[in-house]
Design a protein around this motif. Structure first.
Motif, PDB file in Angstrom:
ATOM      1  N   LYS A 300       0.828  -1.213   0.000  1.00 30.60           N
ATOM      2  CA  LYS A 300       0.000   0.000   0.000  1.00 30.60           C
ATOM      3  C   LYS A 300       0.862   1.263   0.000  1.00 30.60           C
ATOM      4  CE  LYS A 300      -4.419  -1.421   1.997  1.00 30.60           C
ATOM      5  NZ  LYS A 300      -5.401  -1.169   3.064  1.00 30.60           N
ATOM      6  N   LEU A 322     -10.768   2.382  -4.043  1.00 28.00           N
ATOM      7  CA  LEU A 322      -9.586   1.712  -3.495  1.00 28.00           C
ATOM      8  C   LEU A 322      -9.229   0.466  -4.299  1.00 28.00           C
ATOM      9  CD1 LEU A 322     -10.273   2.025   0.344  1.00 28.00           C
ATOM     10  CD2 LEU A 322      -8.633   3.338  -1.015  1.00 28.00           C
ATOM     11  N   TYR A 326      -5.703  -0.125  -5.952  1.00 32.76           N
ATOM     12  CA  TYR A 326      -4.849  -1.149  -5.346  1.00 32.76           C
ATOM     13  C   TYR A 326      -4.754  -2.454  -6.148  1.00 32.76           C
ATOM     14  CZ  TYR A 326      -4.807   1.418  -0.848  1.00 32.76           C
ATOM     15  OH  TYR A 326      -4.624   2.337   0.145  1.00 32.76           O
ATOM     16  N   LEU A 338      -8.250  -6.994   0.943  1.00 35.55           N
ATOM     17  CA  LEU A 338      -8.982  -5.811   0.509  1.00 35.55           C
ATOM     18  C   LEU A 338     -10.484  -6.080   0.473  1.00 35.55           C
ATOM     19  CD1 LEU A 338      -8.616  -2.892  -0.446  1.00 35.55           C
ATOM     20  CD2 LEU A 338      -8.427  -3.762  -2.790  1.00 35.55           C
ATOM     21  N   LEU A 347     -10.862   0.832   7.199  1.00 37.29           N
ATOM     22  CA  LEU A 347      -9.890   1.662   6.482  1.00 37.29           C
ATOM     23  C   LEU A 347      -8.660   1.838   7.352  1.00 37.29           C
ATOM     24  CD1 LEU A 347     -12.240   4.503   5.159  1.00 37.29           C
ATOM     25  CD2 LEU A 347     -11.306   2.610   3.830  1.00 37.29           C
ATOM     26  N   ASP A 351      -5.232   4.012   3.260  1.00 41.15           N
ATOM     27  CA  ASP A 351      -6.505   4.212   2.569  1.00 41.15           C
ATOM     28  C   ASP A 351      -7.005   5.641   2.737  1.00 41.15           C
ATOM     29  OD1 ASP A 351      -6.360   1.444   2.168  1.00 41.15           O
ATOM     30  OD2 ASP A 351      -7.594   1.031   3.921  1.00 41.15           O
TER      31      ASP A 351
END
Length: 606
Positions: A300, A322, A326, A338, A347, A351
């Motif tokens: 991330k 997201l 991602y 995820l 989150l 994020d």
């Protein structure tokens, strides 16, 4: 100074404190009656006049709070002066707040800097710009708690600094002599508090150095000083803290310095408010086991840094956004994590930072929905609700070393133009999160030499605790002046029940005014401890990160295993963070340190 004269000085000082406190009590009674009367009148005030009348009421209520603080501790300095121009003598007292009827002036007045000067000639600039020249004949320094003099020292032109009276201050400061603290801190404090309000100011130092206290005094000065109060209203200041425990602590501490209506928040709470998110929860770290959590964070972090070069369109369907950002860069197991985040509405810090970036990219700035008043042509005010820019005159970032550079850049973007003020408090050597700021150049911040205040640690730990920490490989100085104490104890135990029983045994052997911090690296390990010690005010149960910045008489590090503070050889960054975490946990202990778990720390070098 002879003993008889010291006793006489102490008796005179006690009489003055008692008389002053009684006068303030009378003032509190009179103002309290006025507040009650105003509240009754408010019910009959026309709607168009209520805003002004309410502000007057709030002013009186705030003044009432100030007087209550003065009642317990009316002043902390007394200065006998002689005005150079007229030759007239006067006595000035300085406290948290002003009470001019008794010649007590707020510590933020320009004249208050005299309390840091040596006896002799001195000048200061009045709010009007006029230079006032005086001679400081004698200076007394006090610590008054609950109307009782705990400490009193004096010095004059004819006589050097003399200790008149001293008692132990509190359990947090037993073994400390105020003159030593004054000599090390006070002059620097005054210079920092009164530094230019423009630009960034960094207060750096390890735990126990006084950096947070100094930062609070800086805010109080900016809010209350005639020179800066027009730029810094308390409701335009925001303080970012690490966790809810620190937030609660600051919320109680700031009003004692006259700081009210300051927004104190965590980054997660603030981000969710700006984004208008409901029903989501913040997760510190996501994954099963340390290896998976570390890998998920690393992925991330890399995506977040790469995303700074792209422009993602913010959408209210945040998990779709997201996933769009991602998923192309994640393996199957990380994509499963995820999906779980979406399922449980979780989150993390990466994020939220990415979402704020996307929001800012779409709207051009960060903004929130809130009520505001619009003045009509007839002078009346109309209440409205809409999205307004997020703007602050001062942004304080506590423990700045634990924020991503991208998070701090977002905070910096919310400064008011006329204030342009950032206040960073922390210690770059105490990082406990991956990917966090390592240098101010990462956030495009240039810190001037006179805007960087590096404080030294004032060790409140015992010689035995410091020696133990040093034996683990930390560069700790153990001077002969450090107080002696009990040996550090390490006990191998097979589970939480044994550890809880051990802590309960310690409780039986300590006094009622002592505190025990039960600390663990992992928050989830502490659930049973929170239940076991619920309602006992002597015990605080925290993970090590939450304990950053606080101290306890006794610390029990629980759940210690062979790998608790050790990472594999191919993870030097993670090992650096774990080493910092362990240091923070160990240095929370002032008098006793107990290590409990299935392994001893002494087996390893950190």
């Amino acid at each position: 100074m002879k003993k008889d004269r010291k006793n006489q000085r102490l008796q005179e000082a006690r009489q003055h404190v008692e008389k002053t406190c009684l006068c303030i009590v009378d003032a509190i009674g009179a103002l309290a009656k006025s507040v009650i009367k105003r509240k009754a009148e408010l019910k009959h005030i026309h709607e168009s006049d209520k805003l002004v009348f309410t502000r007057l009421l709030i002013h009186d209520e705030e003044r009432l709070t100030e007087l209550h603080h003065l009642q317990d501790s009316p002043y902390f300095a007394k200065c006998q002066i002689q005005k150079e121009r007229s030759g007239e003598g006067d006595t000035w007292y300085f406290g948290k707040f002003s009470y001019t009827d008794l010649n007590i002036f707020s510590w933020v007045t320009p004249a208050a800097s005299i309390r840091f000067e040596n006896p002799g000639s001195f000048s200061f600039e009045q709010p009007s710009g006029k230079l006032e020249k005086v001679k400081l004949l004698e200076k007394d320094q006090y610590m008054i708690v609950d109307g009782k003099i705990i400490f009193l020292a004096t010095e004059s032109i004819d006589e050097g600094r003399t200790l008149i009276h001293q008692e132990h201050f509190s359990r947090q400061k037993i073994g400390f002599v105020l003159p030593e603290i004054v000599a090390q801190m006070e002059k620097a404090q005054d210079q920092v508090i009164r530094a230019s309000h423009k630009g960034a100011l960094v207060i750096s130092g390890p735990a126990g150095s006084g950096k947070t206290t100094l930062a609070f005094h800086r805010i109080a000065y900016l809010v209350q000083s005639p020179e800066t109060m027009e730029f810094f209203t308390s409701d335009s200041i925001i303080v970012f803290v690490q966790d809810e425990g620190t937030k609660d602590y600051f919320s109680h501490l700031l009003p004692e310095l006259g700081i009210r209506n300051v927004q104190i928040t965590t980054f997660a709470e603030w981000a969710m408010k700006v984004l208008g998110l409901e029903g989501v929860v913040y997760a510190d770290r996501i994954g099963n086991g340390e290896e998976e959590k570390n890998a998920y964070e690393a992925t991330k972090l890399a995506i977040l840094k790469a995303s700074q070069k792209n422009s993602y369109k913010y959408t209210k369907n945040i998990f779709n956004l997201l996933s769009e950002v991602y998923a192309p860069h994640m393996n199957d197991s990380q994509q499963a994590l995820l999906s779980d985040q979406k399922k449980f509405m979780q989150l993390d810090r990466f994020d939220l930072t990415l979402l704020l970036d996307a929001f800012k990219s779409k709207h051009g700035e960060l903004s929130t929905k809130r009520d505001y008043y619009l003045e009509l042509n007839n002078g009346k005010l109309k209440k409205k609700n809409g999205r307004l820019p997020v703007r602050y005159s001062l942004v304080l970032v506590d423990e700045f070393q634990n924020y991503l550079p991208e998070q701090i850049v977002l905070m910096k973007g919310c400064k008011k133009e006329e204030g342009q003020s950032m206040l960073y408090v922390g210690d770059i050597a105490q990082q406990v999160q991956s990917g966090t700021m390592r240098d101010f150049s990462e956030i495009n911040e240039v810190i001037a030499d006179d805007a960087l205040v590096a404080l030294k640690k004032v060790y409140r730990n015992t010689k035995e605790i410091l020696s133990f920490i040093k034996s683990l490989g930390y560069p700790v100085e153990v001077s002969n002046e450090v107080k002696d104490g009990k040996a550090v104890e390490e006990h191998v135990m097979q589970g939480k029940d044994e550890e809880i029983a051990y802590v309960k045994g310690l409780l039986k052997g300590i006094s009622e005014n002592m505190t025990i911090g039960v600390l663990s690296r992992h928050q989830e390990y502490l659930a049973e401890f929170e239940i076991a010690f619920k309602g006992d005010e002597r015990v605080r149960v925290l993970d090590v990160k939450e304990a950053q910045g606080v101290e306890f008489d006794v610390v029990c590090m629980v759940g210690v295993e062979e790998t608790t503070f050790r990472a594999s050889d191919d993870q030097p960054e993670q090992q650096r963070i774990l080493k910092n975490l362990l240091y923070i946990g160990l240095t929370r202990a002032m008098t006793e340190l107990h290590i409990l778990g299935t392994s001893k720390l002494k087996k390893f070098s950190y």
